[in-house]
Design a protein around this motif. Sequence first.
Motif, PDB file in Angstrom:
ATOM      1  N   GLU A  38       0.838  -1.197   0.000  1.00  0.00           N
ATOM      2  CA  GLU A  38       0.000   0.000   0.000  1.00  0.00           C
ATOM      3  C   GLU A  38       0.876   1.251   0.000  1.00  0.00           C
ATOM      4  OE1 GLU A  38      -3.235   2.246   2.830  1.00  0.00           O
ATOM      5  OE2 GLU A  38      -2.887   0.107   3.121  1.00  0.00           O
ATOM      6  N   GLY A  39       0.606   2.147  -0.939  1.00  0.00           N
ATOM      7  CA  GLY A  39       1.361   3.385  -1.044  1.00  0.00           C
ATOM      8  C   GLY A  39       2.376   3.402  -2.176  1.00  0.00           C
ATOM      9  N   ILE A  40       2.667   2.245  -2.768  1.00  0.00           N
ATOM     10  CA  ILE A  40       3.589   2.197  -3.909  1.00  0.00           C
ATOM     11  C   ILE A  40       2.802   2.569  -5.162  1.00  0.00           C
ATOM     12  CG2 ILE A  40       5.087   0.749  -5.337  1.00  0.00           C
ATOM     13  CD1 ILE A  40       6.256   1.213  -2.574  1.00  0.00           C
ATOM     14  N   SER A  41       3.270   3.584  -5.878  1.00  0.00           N
ATOM     15  CA  SER A  41       2.549   4.043  -7.062  1.00  0.00           C
ATOM     16  C   SER A  41       3.136   3.518  -8.365  1.00  0.00           C
ATOM     17  CB  SER A  41       2.510   5.568  -7.099  1.00  0.00           C
ATOM     18  OG  SER A  41       3.818   6.099  -7.107  1.00  0.00           O
ATOM     19  N   GLU A  42       4.449   3.275  -8.387  1.00  0.00           N
ATOM     20  CA  GLU A  42       5.091   2.818  -9.628  1.00  0.00           C
ATOM     21  C   GLU A  42       6.415   2.137  -9.312  1.00  0.00           C
ATOM     22  OE1 GLU A  42       6.996   4.689 -13.728  1.00  0.00           O
ATOM     23  OE2 GLU A  42       5.873   5.995 -12.386  1.00  0.00           O
ATOM     24  N   VAL A  43       6.751   1.134 -10.133  1.00  0.00           N
ATOM     25  CA  VAL A  43       8.056   0.480 -10.049  1.00  0.00           C
ATOM     26  C   VAL A  43       8.628   0.467 -11.457  1.00  0.00           C
ATOM     27  CG1 VAL A  43       9.325  -1.620  -9.495  1.00  0.00           C
ATOM     28  CG2 VAL A  43       7.319  -0.992  -8.125  1.00  0.00           C
ATOM     29  N   ALA A  44       9.719   1.201 -11.657  1.00  0.00           N
ATOM     30  CA  ALA A  44      10.382   1.251 -12.967  1.00  0.00           C
ATOM     31  C   ALA A  44      11.589   0.323 -12.938  1.00  0.00           C
ATOM     32  CB  ALA A  44      10.824   2.672 -13.279  1.00  0.00           C
ATOM     33  N   ILE A  45      11.728  -0.495 -13.980  1.00  0.00           N
ATOM     34  CA  ILE A  45      12.812  -1.464 -14.068  1.00  0.00           C
ATOM     35  C   ILE A  45      13.844  -0.975 -15.083  1.00  0.00           C
ATOM     36  CG2 ILE A  45      13.424  -3.824 -14.707  1.00  0.00           C
ATOM     37  CD1 ILE A  45      10.521  -4.606 -13.929  1.00  0.00           C
ATOM     38  N   ASN A  46      15.107  -0.952 -14.668  1.00  0.00           N
ATOM     39  CA  ASN A  46      16.199  -0.617 -15.580  1.00  0.00           C
ATOM     40  C   ASN A  46      17.014  -1.892 -15.790  1.00  0.00           C
ATOM     41  OD1 ASN A  46      18.357   0.289 -17.029  1.00  0.00           O
ATOM     42  ND2 ASN A  46      18.969   1.875 -15.581  1.00  0.00           N
ATOM     43  N   ASN A  47      16.771  -2.571 -16.913  1.00  0.00           N
ATOM     44  CA  ASN A  47      17.502  -3.816 -17.182  1.00  0.00           C
ATOM     45  C   ASN A  47      18.673  -3.588 -18.140  1.00  0.00           C
ATOM     46  OD1 ASN A  47      16.065  -3.451 -19.487  1.00  0.00           O
ATOM     47  ND2 ASN A  47      14.887  -5.333 -19.348  1.00  0.00           N
ATOM     48  N   GLN A  48      19.089  -2.333 -18.302  1.00  0.00           N
ATOM     49  CA  GLN A  48      20.235  -2.004 -19.147  1.00  0.00           C
ATOM     50  C   GLN A  48      21.534  -1.941 -18.354  1.00  0.00           C
ATOM     51  OE1 GLN A  48      19.758  -1.772 -22.517  1.00  0.00           O
ATOM     52  NE2 GLN A  48      17.701  -2.404 -21.934  1.00  0.00           N
TER      53      GLN A  48
END
Length: 83
Positions: A38-48
């Motif tokens: 609860e409270g997490i709005s986004e998770v961005a993944i950097n696989n580079q």
Amino acid sequence: MSLLSNNIIPGNHGRVFGTDAKEDTDLEAIRKSILEIEGISEVAINNQVFPRELTIYSTKIINIQEVETKVKSVGFHAIPTDD
């Protein structure tokens, strides 16, 4: 240890974590698991980059340990970077 070093603070900066997951399917499983908090709005993944990085954005203060526990439940580790 301070409020900033122990938590994910709301806003558009996010908090970067390194992870030992390598496969896209594993990274997606981690992303879905973290989004359940609860409270997490986004998770961005950097696989580079290696190790892979996750940038987590929140709408409220989230304890880093809560994120680490969620990622461990999927079978991997997430360690906050010093950024």
